[in-house]
Every structure is written in structure tokens, then in C-alpha cells.
Design a protein around this motif. Structure first.
Motif, PDB file in Angstrom:
ATOM      1  N   GLY A   1      29.960  27.355   7.108  1.00 13.34           N
ATOM      2  CA  GLY A   1      31.077  27.902   6.350  1.00 13.34           C
ATOM      3  C   GLY A   1      31.052  29.422   6.342  1.00 13.34           C
ATOM      4  O   GLY A   1      32.086  30.070   6.547  1.00 13.34           O
ATOM      5  N   ARG A   2      29.883  29.992   6.131  1.00 13.71           N
ATOM      6  CA  ARG A   2      29.743  31.450   6.132  1.00 13.71           C
ATOM      7  C   ARG A   2      30.150  32.020   7.493  1.00 13.71           C
ATOM      8  O   ARG A   2      30.919  32.980   7.570  1.00 13.71           O
ATOM      9  CB  ARG A   2      28.316  31.850   5.799  1.00 13.71           C
ATOM     10  CG  ARG A   2      28.117  33.361   5.682  1.00 13.71           C
ATOM     11  CD  ARG A   2      26.648  33.758   5.592  1.00 13.71           C
ATOM     12  NE  ARG A   2      25.878  33.344   6.763  1.00 13.71           N
ATOM     13  CZ  ARG A   2      25.939  33.905   7.984  1.00 13.71           C
ATOM     14  NH1 ARG A   2      26.762  34.901   8.194  1.00 13.71           N
ATOM     15  NH2 ARG A   2      25.188  33.473   8.978  1.00 13.71           N
TER      16      ARG A   2
ATOM     17  N   GLU B   1      33.961  31.726   7.981  1.00 14.03           N
ATOM     18  CA  GLU B   1      34.700  32.635   7.107  1.00 14.03           C
ATOM     19  C   GLU B   1      34.628  34.081   7.578  1.00 14.03           C
ATOM     20  O   GLU B   1      35.471  34.897   7.210  1.00 14.03           O
ATOM     21  CB  GLU B   1      34.196  32.503   5.678  1.00 14.03           C
ATOM     22  CG  GLU B   1      34.618  31.197   5.033  1.00 14.03           C
ATOM     23  CD  GLU B   1      33.968  30.930   3.688  1.00 14.03           C
ATOM     24  OE1 GLU B   1      33.076  31.714   3.270  1.00 14.03           O
ATOM     25  OE2 GLU B   1      34.351  29.933   3.051  1.00 14.03           O
TER      26      GLU B   1
ATOM     27  N   PRO C   1      40.579  31.187   7.043  1.00 12.39           N
ATOM     28  CA  PRO C   1      40.698  30.764   5.642  1.00 12.39           C
ATOM     29  C   PRO C   1      39.325  30.362   5.105  1.00 12.39           C
ATOM     30  O   PRO C   1      38.388  30.121   5.880  1.00 12.39           O
ATOM     31  CB  PRO C   1      41.639  29.560   5.712  1.00 12.39           C
ATOM     32  CG  PRO C   1      41.491  29.032   7.094  1.00 12.39           C
ATOM     33  CD  PRO C   1      41.147  30.205   7.967  1.00 12.39           C
ATOM     34  N   ALA C   2      39.203  30.266   3.808  1.00 14.04           N
ATOM     35  CA  ALA C   2      37.947  29.857   3.179  1.00 14.04           C
ATOM     36  C   ALA C   2      37.549  28.463   3.648  1.00 14.04           C
ATOM     37  O   ALA C   2      38.401  27.601   3.869  1.00 14.04           O
ATOM     38  CB  ALA C   2      38.084  29.879   1.666  1.00 14.04           C
TER      39      ALA C   2
ATOM     40  N   CYS D   1      34.117  27.254   2.361  1.00 12.08           N
ATOM     41  CA  CYS D   1      33.318  26.835   1.208  1.00 12.08           C
ATOM     42  C   CYS D   1      34.086  27.073  -0.088  1.00 12.08           C
ATOM     43  O   CYS D   1      34.867  28.016  -0.198  1.00 12.08           O
ATOM     44  CB  CYS D   1      32.012  27.621   1.162  1.00 12.08           C
ATOM     45  SG  CYS D   1      30.928  27.328   2.574  1.00 12.08           S
ATOM     46  N   ASP D   2      33.828  26.210  -1.042  1.00 10.73           N
ATOM     47  CA  ASP D   2      34.363  26.393  -2.384  1.00 10.73           C
ATOM     48  C   ASP D   2      33.635  27.572  -3.029  1.00 10.73           C
ATOM     49  O   ASP D   2      32.570  27.979  -2.555  1.00 10.73           O
ATOM     50  CB  ASP D   2      34.143  25.124  -3.210  1.00 10.73           C
ATOM     51  CG  ASP D   2      34.907  23.922  -2.673  1.00 10.73           C
ATOM     52  OD1 ASP D   2      35.938  24.118  -1.994  1.00 10.73           O
ATOM     53  OD2 ASP D   2      34.463  22.789  -2.932  1.00 10.73           O
ATOM     54  N   PRO D   3      34.142  28.126  -4.114  1.00  8.16           N
ATOM     55  CA  PRO D   3      33.473  29.255  -4.766  1.00  8.16           C
ATOM     56  C   PRO D   3      32.010  28.973  -5.142  1.00  8.16           C
ATOM     57  O   PRO D   3      31.192  29.889  -5.166  1.00  8.16           O
ATOM     58  CB  PRO D   3      34.321  29.503  -6.014  1.00  8.16           C
ATOM     59  CG  PRO D   3      35.684  29.031  -5.620  1.00  8.16           C
ATOM     60  CD  PRO D   3      35.438  27.833  -4.736  1.00  8.16           C
TER      61      PRO D   3
ATOM     62  N   THR E   1      31.179  22.436   0.305  1.00  8.14           N
ATOM     63  CA  THR E   1      32.231  22.244   1.302  1.00  8.14           C
ATOM     64  C   THR E   1      32.845  20.874   1.092  1.00  8.14           C
ATOM     65  O   THR E   1      32.148  19.858   1.187  1.00  8.14           O
ATOM     66  CB  THR E   1      31.660  22.354   2.733  1.00  8.14           C
ATOM     67  OG1 THR E   1      31.003  23.607   2.876  1.00  8.14           O
ATOM     68  CG2 THR E   1      32.764  22.246   3.761  1.00  8.14           C
TER      69      THR E   1
ATOM     70  N   SER F   1      40.150  20.925   2.850  1.00  8.45           N
ATOM     71  CA  SER F   1      41.172  21.961   2.700  1.00  8.45           C
ATOM     72  C   SER F   1      42.271  21.863   3.754  1.00  8.45           C
ATOM     73  O   SER F   1      43.319  22.481   3.612  1.00  8.45           O
ATOM     74  CB  SER F   1      40.530  23.349   2.757  1.00  8.45           C
ATOM     75  OG  SER F   1      39.859  23.531   3.991  1.00  8.45           O
TER      76      SER F   1
END
Length: 180
Positions: free
Chosen positions: A41-42, A45, A51-52, A54-56, A60, A117
Motif C-alpha cells: 500500500g505504501r 500510494e 489513490p489511497a 490503506c485506510d487511515p 487494507t 476501494s
């Protein structure tokens, strides 16, 4: 949201050039906190305009489908494979047109892990959180769904039941140059 085999969900990249259809009920909807998902994810991103992923809280969101129930209906040639290591059996695939993460494919498995997502208005509710032992320091999880330190028995049972329903087949997923 309960789907019948005749129902279909649509997933698309951020710009709409790549589209998937998933037929029938998913195997499972979960959020994963494993180190690999966080690293992938990193990396995604960091791509231009991505787009994002990972969630905040670092998790994921995924919706798992049988491979025989998902098909790319537009833009397969825009899909690109990424692996954390060259020998990894897990490939993560993104739409190169807008750097949207689309799915994760454990190549030895019978399921496709679609990024939640990518189903903007139709995402199934989360059923569980898995691999929570790897979550970031300081992240507190709510108890609105079960939280599992690893992969739960329920998670594994759902995968096995889906595989049995498929006659223990392991379809391959074609995309990119292989899809032409």
C-alpha cells in the motif's frame, strides 16, 4: 448486502479506464493489517496520482471472490503486475492509467482479492479484521467486527468452502499483455 449468483458488482480504477465485474456473493470482506499489505500500500500510494490504498489506520480493505466469478470487462491491457519480491507467489495488480490498485492475486490460490476501494458504491460490509498483530503501533481497533491476530478459522473455512464449490480448481487470471 446479500447477493445471489445472478447479481453483479462493478469495480473500476479511479479514472474509469479499467473495469471489472464480479458475479455472485463474495467469499469474504475483510481488512488486512499484515506487513506485506502495508508495504505494498505504501509503495502504491507513492506513485504519481495514486489513490489511497490503506485506510487511515494502516489496514487494507479487501473483498475476496472466486477467480471464476471475476472478469475484466475493460482496460485489461492497462493492468500491471507488482511483487514485493521477485519470487513472491503474490502479485498485486494496478491500473497503470491512474495507478489504482485493483487486486491481489495469490497465484497458487483459487480466489482473487479485490481492493475494497475499487467498489465505490457497492462495497460489502467488513466481516472481520485479520493479521491485526502486524498493525501499526498505537492503532486501537473497535469490536464492531471480529479482530483476529492472524487468519482465523472462519477465514480459512470460507476459502476452503469456496474452493470445494469450484471443484478444487485453481483458475489463472489473465491481464495485461496476456489478456490480449
Amino acid at each position: 448486502m446479500k447477493l445471489t449468483a445472478s447479481q453483479c458488482l462493478s469495480a473500476s480504477c479511479r479514472c474509469g479506464e479499467v473495469k471489472f465485474e464480479a458475479v455472485g456473493a463474495p467469499i469474504l470482506s475483510a481488512v488486512c493489517y499484515c506487513a506485506s499489505c502495508q508495504e505494498a500500500g505504501r509503495r502504491f500510494e507513492e506513485l504519481p496520482g495514486a489513490p489511497a490504498v490503506c485506510d487511515p489506520d494502516g489496514g487494507t480493505g479487501f473483498i475476496l471472490y472466486r477467480k471464476d466469478r471475476v472478469r475484466c470487462v475493460a482496460g485489461a491491457e492497462r493492468l500491471e503486475e507488482h511483487r514485493l519480491t521477485p519470487e513472491s507467489p503474490t502479485r498485486r495488480v494496478l491500473a497503470a492509467c491512474c495507478n489504482s490498485a485493483m487486486f491481489l492475486d495469490f497465484t497458487k490460490g483459487h480466489w482473487l482479492t479485490m481492493y475494497r476501494s475499487r467498489f465505490p458504491n457497492e462495497a460489502r460490509a467488513i466481516e472481520m479484521r485479520v493479521m491485526t498483530n502486524d498493525r501499526r503501533s498505537g492503532v486501537e481497533l473497535t469490536d464492531d467486527v471480529p479482530n483476529y491476530a492472524g487468519h482465523s478459522g472462519k477465514f480459512m473455512w470460507k476459502l476452503i468452502a469456496a474452493w470445494a464449490a469450484m471443484g478444487f480448481r485453481t483458475p489463472q487470471v489473465a491481464y495485461g499483455k496476456a489478456a490480449k
